[in-house]
Design a protein around this motif. Structure first.
Motif, PDB file in Angstrom:
ATOM      1  N   GLY A 163      24.554  63.519 106.621  1.00 27.10           N
ATOM      2  CA  GLY A 163      24.771  64.052 105.569  1.00 27.10           C
ATOM      3  C   GLY A 163      25.586  65.668 105.834  1.00 27.10           C
ATOM      4  N   LEU A 164      26.351  65.933 104.638  1.00 27.85           N
ATOM      5  CA  LEU A 164      26.781  67.271 104.566  1.00 27.85           C
ATOM      6  C   LEU A 164      26.582  68.016 103.170  1.00 27.85           C
ATOM      7  N   GLY A 165      26.073  69.061 103.069  1.00 26.89           N
ATOM      8  CA  GLY A 165      25.986  69.721 101.876  1.00 26.89           C
ATOM      9  C   GLY A 165      26.611  71.097 102.125  1.00 26.89           C
ATOM     10  N   TRP A 166      27.139  71.580 100.993  1.00 33.06           N
ATOM     11  CA  TRP A 166      27.913  72.774 101.252  1.00 33.06           C
ATOM     12  C   TRP A 166      28.418  73.492  99.792  1.00 33.06           C
ATOM     13  N   TYR A 167      28.065  74.932  99.749  1.00 36.75           N
ATOM     14  CA  TYR A 167      28.215  75.590  98.580  1.00 36.75           C
ATOM     15  C   TYR A 167      29.998  75.855  98.795  1.00 36.75           C
ATOM     16  N   PRO A 168      30.532  75.777  97.777  1.00 34.95           N
ATOM     17  CA  PRO A 168      32.306  75.869  98.047  1.00 34.95           C
ATOM     18  C   PRO A 168      32.406  77.376  97.759  1.00 34.95           C
ATOM     19  N   ALA A 169      33.273  77.934  98.846  1.00 29.87           N
ATOM     20  CA  ALA A 169      33.753  79.212  98.883  1.00 29.87           C
ATOM     21  C   ALA A 169      34.158  79.800  97.317  1.00 29.87           C
ATOM     22  N   ASP A 170      34.702  78.939  96.712  1.00 26.34           N
ATOM     23  CA  ASP A 170      35.068  79.631  95.374  1.00 26.34           C
ATOM     24  C   ASP A 170      34.236  79.768  94.147  1.00 26.34           C
ATOM     25  N   ALA A 171      32.957  79.171  94.578  1.00 25.13           N
ATOM     26  CA  ALA A 171      31.884  78.870  93.456  1.00 25.13           C
ATOM     27  C   ALA A 171      31.184  80.230  93.348  1.00 25.13           C
ATOM     28  N   GLU A 172      30.603  80.243  91.943  1.00 25.60           N
ATOM     29  CA  GLU A 172      29.915  81.503  91.640  1.00 25.60           C
ATOM     30  C   GLU A 172      28.564  81.478  92.578  1.00 25.60           C
ATOM     31  N   ALA A 173      27.829  82.720  92.610  1.00 30.40           N
ATOM     32  CA  ALA A 173      26.861  82.873  93.382  1.00 30.40           C
ATOM     33  C   ALA A 173      25.703  81.844  92.552  1.00 30.40           C
ATOM     34  N   GLY A 174      24.925  81.043  93.482  1.00 25.89           N
ATOM     35  CA  GLY A 174      23.898  80.293  93.048  1.00 25.89           C
ATOM     36  C   GLY A 174      24.614  78.911  92.287  1.00 25.89           C
ATOM     37  N   GLY A 175      25.685  78.709  92.544  1.00 17.46           N
ATOM     38  CA  GLY A 175      26.249  77.473  91.918  1.00 17.46           C
ATOM     39  C   GLY A 175      25.826  76.195  92.618  1.00 17.46           C
ATOM     40  N   ILE A 176      26.333  74.905  92.003  1.00 14.26           N
ATOM     41  CA  ILE A 176      25.741  73.897  92.580  1.00 14.26           C
ATOM     42  C   ILE A 176      26.482  73.379  93.912  1.00 14.26           C
ATOM     43  N   PRO A 177      25.570  72.901  94.966  1.00 13.36           N
ATOM     44  CA  PRO A 177      26.416  72.709  96.171  1.00 13.36           C
ATOM     45  C   PRO A 177      26.932  71.098  95.957  1.00 13.36           C
ATOM     46  N   ALA A 178      28.079  70.673  96.894  1.00  9.45           N
ATOM     47  CA  ALA A 178      28.480  69.455  96.907  1.00  9.45           C
ATOM     48  C   ALA A 178      27.871  69.094  97.937  1.00  9.45           C
ATOM     49  N   VAL A 179      27.523  67.471  98.090  1.00 11.53           N
ATOM     50  CA  VAL A 179      26.924  66.823  99.074  1.00 11.53           C
ATOM     51  C   VAL A 179      27.640  65.420  99.236  1.00 11.53           C
ATOM     52  N   ALA A 185      38.813  69.821 105.542  1.00 13.45           N
ATOM     53  CA  ALA A 185      39.353  70.318 104.163  1.00 13.45           C
ATOM     54  C   ALA A 185      38.478  71.344 103.596  1.00 13.45           C
ATOM     55  N   VAL A 186      37.332  71.638 103.640  1.00 11.45           N
ATOM     56  CA  VAL A 186      36.615  72.381 102.578  1.00 11.45           C
ATOM     57  C   VAL A 186      36.543  73.445 103.736  1.00 11.45           C
ATOM     58  N   ARG A 187      36.080  74.909 102.855  1.00 16.23           N
ATOM     59  CA  ARG A 187      35.712  75.982 103.461  1.00 16.23           C
ATOM     60  C   ARG A 187      34.318  76.529 102.713  1.00 16.23           C
ATOM     61  N   SER A 188      33.315  76.757 103.493  1.00 18.80           N
ATOM     62  CA  SER A 188      32.124  77.133 102.816  1.00 18.80           C
ATOM     63  C   SER A 188      31.541  78.333 103.527  1.00 18.80           C
ATOM     64  N   PRO A 189      30.612  79.472 102.777  1.00 14.97           N
ATOM     65  CA  PRO A 189      29.983  80.253 103.328  1.00 14.97           C
ATOM     66  C   PRO A 189      28.474  79.936 103.749  1.00 14.97           C
ATOM     67  N   LEU A 190      28.101  78.660 103.178  1.00 13.75           N
ATOM     68  CA  LEU A 190      26.656  78.116 103.634  1.00 13.75           C
ATOM     69  C   LEU A 190      26.830  76.656 103.524  1.00 13.75           C
ATOM     70  N   PHE A 191      26.635  75.854 104.568  1.00 11.99           N
ATOM     71  CA  PHE A 191      26.564  74.688 104.732  1.00 11.99           C
ATOM     72  C   PHE A 191      25.291  74.061 105.564  1.00 11.99           C
ATOM     73  N   PHE A 192      25.120  72.855 105.251  1.00 15.24           N
ATOM     74  CA  PHE A 192      24.269  72.137 106.117  1.00 15.24           C
ATOM     75  C   PHE A 192      24.692  70.818 106.501  1.00 15.24           C
ATOM     76  N   GLY A 193      24.128  70.527 107.621  1.00 14.63           N
ATOM     77  CA  GLY A 193      24.694  69.241 108.209  1.00 14.63           C
ATOM     78  C   GLY A 193      23.713  68.476 108.901  1.00 14.63           C
ATOM     79  N   HIS A 194      23.328  67.342 108.656  1.00  7.57           N
ATOM     80  CA  HIS A 194      22.140  66.661 109.441  1.00  7.57           C
ATOM     81  C   HIS A 194      22.721  65.109 109.655  1.00  7.57           C
ATOM     82  N   VAL A 195      22.010  64.804 110.831  1.00  7.62           N
ATOM     83  CA  VAL A 195      22.326  63.356 111.440  1.00  7.62           C
ATOM     84  C   VAL A 195      20.746  62.872 111.561  1.00  7.62           C
ATOM     85  N   ARG A 196      20.784  61.442 111.291  1.00  7.74           N
ATOM     86  CA  ARG A 196      19.401  60.941 111.030  1.00  7.74           C
ATOM     87  C   ARG A 196      19.170  59.838 111.947  1.00  7.74           C
ATOM     88  N   ALA A 197      17.915  60.112 112.704  1.00  9.28           N
ATOM     89  CA  ALA A 197      17.423  58.813 113.391  1.00  9.28           C
ATOM     90  C   ALA A 197      16.179  58.440 112.445  1.00  9.28           C
TER      91      ALA A 197
END
Length: 279
Positions: free
Chosen positions: A45-61, A80-92
Motif C-alpha cells: 500500500g501507498l498512502g500520501w497527502y497531496p502536495a497541493d492539498a490543504e493542511a489536514g486534508g484527506i490522503p490518497a491511498v 507521478a505524485v509528489r507528497s510532503p508526507l507519505f506511507f509505504g507498506h509491504v505485507r507478509a
C-alpha cells in the motif's frame, strides 16, 4: 511480518524511497534481512497527502494484493505524485487472508495508520477487542486484520485529539484482554500514524523484543558525513524518514528507535518519549 516506511519533508516523489533507494521498500519486499520474514509479497500500500492539498486534508491511498516488485501501477503512481508526507507498506500475511481491504495503510478521515507486527492469538481476543470499538467507527472496519482493529481502537480512545495516550489505551486494552485469555505476550509491533502534519511512530511489544525501527539522520549531517554522495542533494534539509530497516548500508545514516518509545516527527524535527515503558 511486514516492512514499512514513512516520509515527512518537502514534497518528494515517493519512488525515490520506495523504488530507487539501495534498500528500497520494494527491495525489502523481496529480501528483508531484519524482518521476521525475508519476503513480503502479500500485497502493498501507498498512502500520501497531496502536495497541493490543504493542511489536514484527506490522503490518497493505493493498495493492491500484487507483490510490490511486480506491480507496474505502483511505479507509475509513485513517480507521478509528489507528497510532503507519505506511507509505504509491504505485507507478509500472518493469518488474515490476502485481500485488498487487509493491505496497509488504513485511512480514516485525514488519518493514516500502518503496523508491522501482530496481536498474538488474535482469534482468541478478536471478539472482545472488536466489540470495544465505538459503534460509530465499527462500520469503517473493512478488513479482517488485527492491525485495522488496533487502529479503530486507537480512534475510539481519542487518536484524533491526542495520539499518544490514545495508542497507550489501545495497547493496554490489547494486553489486558489478551492476558484474560491466557496470551502471554499479547502485543508486538511498530506502528505509524499521521494526521498529515505530524508523524507518530511507535515501537513496543509486551515481551520487550519489538520489530526493528529506525529513523534517518538529518540531511545536513549526512552531507557532511558523505560529501561525495550526490543523492543526498536531492533531498531538502527537512527531509526525514522512519523505516522498518535502513534504506542503505552507509554507517551512521540511520539510528535505531529504542524499545518502548514513540518517535514524533513534526516541523521541528525528531522528538522521542517513552511509550508504556513500565508496562
Amino acid at each position: 511480518m511486514c516492512r514499512w516506511l514513512a516520509y515527512r519533508g518537502e514534497p518528494l516523489q515517493p519512488s525515490l524511497l520506495i523504488l530507487d533507494a539501495q534498500h528500497s521498500l520494494v527491495a525489502q519486499s523481496l529480501n528483508s534481512p531484519l524482518g521476521a520474514e525475508t519476503v513480503n509479497g502479500d500485497g502493498f500500500g501507498l498512502g500520501w497527502y497531496p502536495a497541493d492539498a490543504e493542511a489536514g486534508g484527506i490522503p490518497a491511498v493505493f493498495r493492491s494484493i500484487e507483490p510490490a516488485w511486480y506491480d507496474q501501477n505502483l511505479r507509475e503512481i509513485s513517480r507521478a505524485v509528489r507528497s510532503p508526507l507519505f506511507f509505504g507498506h509491504v505485507r507478509a500475511a500472518g493469518g488474515p487472508p490476502i485481500q485488498q481491504s487487509n493491505c496497509h495503510p488504513f485511512r480514516y478521515e485525514n488519518w493514516l495508520f500502518m503496523h508491522n507486527g501482530f496481536l498474538s492469538e488474535f482469534d482468541r481476543v478478536k471478539r472482545d477487542l472488536t466489540f470495544a470499538i465505538d459503534p460509530s467507527l465499527y462500520p469503517h472496519v473493512r478488513g479482517t486484520t488485527d492491525s485495522e482493529v488496533l487502529f479503530h481502537l486507537a480512534l475510539t480512545f481519542g487518536l484524533r485529539e491526542d495520539p499518544v495516550p490514545a495508542m497507550e489505551r489501545a495497547v493496554r486494552l490489547v494486553e489486558s484482554v489478551g492476558r484474560e485469555h491466557g496470551v502471554t505476550y499479547p502485543m508486538q509491533g511498530t506502528m505509524a500514524v499521521s494526521d498529515g502534519q505530524t508523524l507518530w511512530a511507535f515501537r513496543y511489544s509486551s515481551q520487550g523484543k519489538s520489530r526493528s525501527l529506525f529513523h534517518s539522520v538529518d540531511i545536513p549531517t549526512l552531507r557532511e558525513m558523505y560529501p561525495d554522495i550526490e543523492r543526498f542533494r536531492i533531498f531538502d534539509d527537512n527531509a526525514h524518514v522512519v523505516v522498518s530497516e535502513p534504506l542503505n548500508d552507509l554507517p551512521g545514516s540511520f539510528v535505531e528507535v529504542p524499545e518502548s518509545t514513540v518517535h514524533i516527527l513534526d516541523a521541528g524535527g525528531y522528538h522521542h518519549r517513552p511509550f508504556l515503558a513500565a508496562a
